[in-house]
Design a protein around this motif. Sequence first.
Motif, short mmCIF file in Angstrom:
data_model
loop_
_atom_site.label_atom_id
_atom_site.label_comp_id
_atom_site.label_asym_id
_atom_site.label_seq_id
_atom_site.Cartn_x
_atom_site.Cartn_y
_atom_site.Cartn_z
N LYS A 224 38.76 35.70 28.59
CA LYS A 224 37.42 35.15 28.83
C LYS A 224 36.76 35.83 30.02
O LYS A 224 35.56 36.12 30.01
N LEU A 225 37.54 36.09 31.06
CA LEU A 225 37.00 36.77 32.24
C LEU A 225 36.54 38.18 31.88
O LEU A 225 35.46 38.61 32.29
N LYS A 226 37.34 38.89 31.10
CA LYS A 226 36.95 40.24 30.68
C LYS A 226 35.66 40.21 29.88
O LYS A 226 34.78 41.07 30.06
N ASP A 227 35.52 39.21 29.02
CA ASP A 227 34.28 39.08 28.24
C ASP A 227 33.08 38.82 29.14
O ASP A 227 31.99 39.34 28.89
N SER A 228 33.29 38.04 30.20
CA SER A 228 32.18 37.71 31.11
C SER A 228 31.73 38.92 31.91
O SER A 228 30.58 38.96 32.39
N LEU A 229 32.60 39.93 32.06
CA LEU A 229 32.25 41.13 32.81
C LEU A 229 31.53 42.17 31.95
O LEU A 229 30.94 43.12 32.50
N LYS A 230 31.54 42.00 30.64
CA LYS A 230 30.92 42.99 29.76
C LYS A 230 29.43 43.19 30.01
O LYS A 230 28.94 44.32 30.00
N PRO A 231 28.64 42.12 30.27
CA PRO A 231 27.21 42.34 30.57
C PRO A 231 26.99 43.21 31.80
O PRO A 231 26.01 43.97 31.85
N LEU A 232 27.88 43.14 32.78
CA LEU A 232 27.74 43.98 33.97
C LEU A 232 27.98 45.45 33.59
O LEU A 232 27.26 46.34 34.05
N SER A 233 28.97 45.69 32.76
CA SER A 233 29.23 47.05 32.31
C SER A 233 28.05 47.60 31.52
O SER A 233 27.68 48.78 31.64
#
Length: 317
Positions: A181-190
């Motif tokens: 879930k944390l990795k998914d939440s960082l995708k918009p930043l990428s």
Amino acid sequence: MRRFIFFSALFSVMTLCACQPDTQPKPKQAAENKTPVVVVVNYPLQFIVESLVGPEIQVLNPVPPDANPETWLPADAMIQTIQQADLIVTNGANFADWVKKLSLPRSKVLRTSLSLKDALISVPDFEVHSHGTGAAHSHAGTVAFFWLDPALMERQAEVIAQRLIQLVPQEKESITANLEKLKDSLKPLSQELDQLQAEYPGLHWFSERPVYQYLARRCGWTMHHLHWKQGTVPNESDWDKLKTMQREQKIPFLLWEHQPEEKRVEELAQHGVNSVVLDPLTMKPAQGDYVTEMQRQLVQLRQFLKQHQSETAESKE
């Protein structure tokens, strides 16, 4: 009669024992019921740990909200609390002064920079200073703000998750799910960084000190740090250095960690340098969390660059 007296006495003793409170300590049971404590050195690490665990672990960021996590030092009582924690998650790259100065149990310390050895950025003139009347000189150092690249923050999260599972193995399934879930939440930043790289490649930036190197590498940018001390007014020598660099390289922008004085912004503009703020979020933001605030800042940065299209074109030439 004797038998009656014997059983009466025995019953009295048993009743008395049953009524006595159990004052004997039960260390094994107490240890099983104790909530593990995880200490972190800055807000990005706090955000990672809190994203991975629930109430089964107590997360402690000992740095007061109004203190600088890079230079803050704990009082004696807090030192004991930190030393008694079950896990101490540090950043590495000499980020927090107290980590270097305290005697910490090695078995409890997780230095996240060790998992990023292949991606670390070293700056040859990281720190410039002088000793007494001696001439100014510089020291090399590693930039510590890994989390400004979401890909590196993911790697920090992965190694933290592994250590948390060792600490509370019964929570392995939950921690593993939370990591995804944390990795998914960082995708918009990428995605924001990918867009910045695509729209504004090859830009050159000033910064007060080495902070934004990982973000810059992700965007294909180059950082030029001025060695301006935080919270102090640039002196004549500082301005001379900026003017020299401007003549040689015509760098159009300066990234600030915190909002500068308007007078400073105006002085920089006179030298052809436009200012924009990008808080690296070493401390918890007043609103939102790491992801929401960083995304807001990256959108704002893209808007700033769009407003200065002519300067971005010159920077890439």
